[in-house]
Design an enzyme around this catalytic site. Structure first.
Site, PDB file in Angstrom:
ATOM      1  N   GLU A  32       0.869  -1.172   0.000  1.00 35.56           N
ATOM      2  CA  GLU A  32       0.000   0.000   0.000  1.00 35.56           C
ATOM      3  C   GLU A  32       0.905   1.220   0.000  1.00 35.56           C
ATOM      4  O   GLU A  32       1.612   1.469   0.964  1.00 35.56           O
ATOM      5  CB  GLU A  32      -0.895   0.027   1.237  1.00 35.56           C
ATOM      6  CG  GLU A  32      -1.978  -1.010   1.238  1.00 35.56           C
ATOM      7  CD  GLU A  32      -2.887  -0.924   2.461  1.00 35.56           C
ATOM      8  OE1 GLU A  32      -2.528  -0.245   3.451  1.00 35.56           O
ATOM      9  OE2 GLU A  32      -3.959  -1.544   2.423  1.00 35.56           O
TER      10      GLU A  32
ATOM     11  N   LYS B  34       4.278  17.761   1.091  1.00 37.89           N
ATOM     12  CA  LYS B  34       4.481  16.791   0.013  1.00 37.89           C
ATOM     13  C   LYS B  34       4.755  15.413   0.608  1.00 37.89           C
ATOM     14  O   LYS B  34       5.446  15.296   1.613  1.00 37.89           O
ATOM     15  CB  LYS B  34       5.691  17.177  -0.842  1.00 37.89           C
ATOM     16  CG  LYS B  34       5.566  18.507  -1.541  1.00 37.89           C
ATOM     17  CD  LYS B  34       6.854  18.861  -2.270  1.00 37.89           C
ATOM     18  CE  LYS B  34       6.758  20.222  -2.919  1.00 37.89           C
ATOM     19  NZ  LYS B  34       8.022  20.584  -3.587  1.00 37.89           N
TER      20      LYS B  34
ATOM     21  N   LYS C 201      15.126  27.613 -14.696  1.00 41.11           N
ATOM     22  CA  LYS C 201      14.527  28.160 -13.469  1.00 41.11           C
ATOM     23  C   LYS C 201      15.375  27.819 -12.245  1.00 41.11           C
ATOM     24  O   LYS C 201      15.648  28.691 -11.411  1.00 41.11           O
ATOM     25  CB  LYS C 201      13.110  27.597 -13.326  1.00 41.11           C
ATOM     26  CG  LYS C 201      12.394  27.978 -12.060  1.00 41.11           C
ATOM     27  CD  LYS C 201      11.016  27.333 -12.047  1.00 41.11           C
ATOM     28  CE  LYS C 201      10.585  26.968 -10.669  1.00 41.11           C
ATOM     29  NZ  LYS C 201       9.318  26.275 -10.605  1.00 41.11           N
ATOM     30  N   ASP C 202      15.810  26.571 -12.129  1.00 39.82           N
ATOM     31  CA  ASP C 202      16.565  26.152 -10.943  1.00 39.82           C
ATOM     32  C   ASP C 202      17.963  26.762 -10.894  1.00 39.82           C
ATOM     33  O   ASP C 202      18.562  26.855  -9.833  1.00 39.82           O
ATOM     34  CB  ASP C 202      16.639  24.625 -10.855  1.00 39.82           C
ATOM     35  CG  ASP C 202      15.302  24.004 -10.456  1.00 39.82           C
ATOM     36  OD1 ASP C 202      14.395  24.744 -10.024  1.00 39.82           O
ATOM     37  OD2 ASP C 202      15.163  22.776 -10.571  1.00 39.82           O
TER      38      ASP C 202
END
Length: 181
Positions: A28, A72, A167-168
């Site tokens: 799971e 997250k 961007k990074d």
């Protein structure tokens, strides 16, 4: 599922129960009831998935500002990453500190990244796929980041010349970052 506290307050890693035999395995990956019993009460509203074709890709360090900050729950579907979180909560005793863990298709561990943490990872093998649940929708207006190699953080990345997005490459240092945690 076994829940383990990391060195930084409120950050945990989760080890699922894996049932394996000669056919493979079953587990799971997410069970709301079991996680609630462990005190994890987030309501996840969006799944994000990335594929990094090459080893040495760094994605991050990312976060969203309040009121759209995200918790997250990160896991690797295939491949291996070095996953890093940085505490960016100004009032925290561990502000500016980081920790890193290995998440992989093999160990099946998951990392819970609380609101107020910047998050990034480095792929260690080609073809790495990462899946993460978030408890707030993506908001471009609240999207922020910190430069991956900020010397004040001293993150011990496993690569010295990573593959980065435009961007990074342009994120500010922590001392110049917009924070509202």
């Amino acid at each position: 599922m076994k829940v383990n506290q990391l060195r930084l307050a409120d950050a945990i890693w989760i080890e699922p129960v894996v049932h394996g035999d000669n056919r493979g395995f079953f587990m799971e990956g997410y069970n709301e009831a079991v996680l609630r019993q462990q005190g994890i009460t987030h309501t996840f509203v969006q799944d994000n998935q990335s594929l990094s074709a090459e080893a040495g890709v760094i994605r991050g360090l990312h976060y969203q500002l309040n009121p759209k900050a995200q918790t997250k729950l990160v896991r690797v579907l295939s491949g291996v990453i070095y996953d890093v979180i940085v505490d960016v909560r100004r009032d925290s005793a561990t502000f500016g500190e980081w920790t890193g863990v290995i998440l992989s298709e093999y160990n099946k561990r998951q990392l819970l990244v609380p609101k107020g943490f910047a998050h990034g990872f480095c792929t260690l093998v080609p073809g790495t796929q990462v899946l993460y649940k978030v408890d707030e929708y993506y908001s471009p207006e609240h999207d922020r980041g910190i430069l991956w190699n900020d010397p004040a953080l001293g993150i011990d990345w496993p690569v010295s010349s990573p593959i980065l997005s435009d961007k990074d490459q342009r994120h500010p240092l922590l001392k110049d970052a917009e924070l509202n945690f």
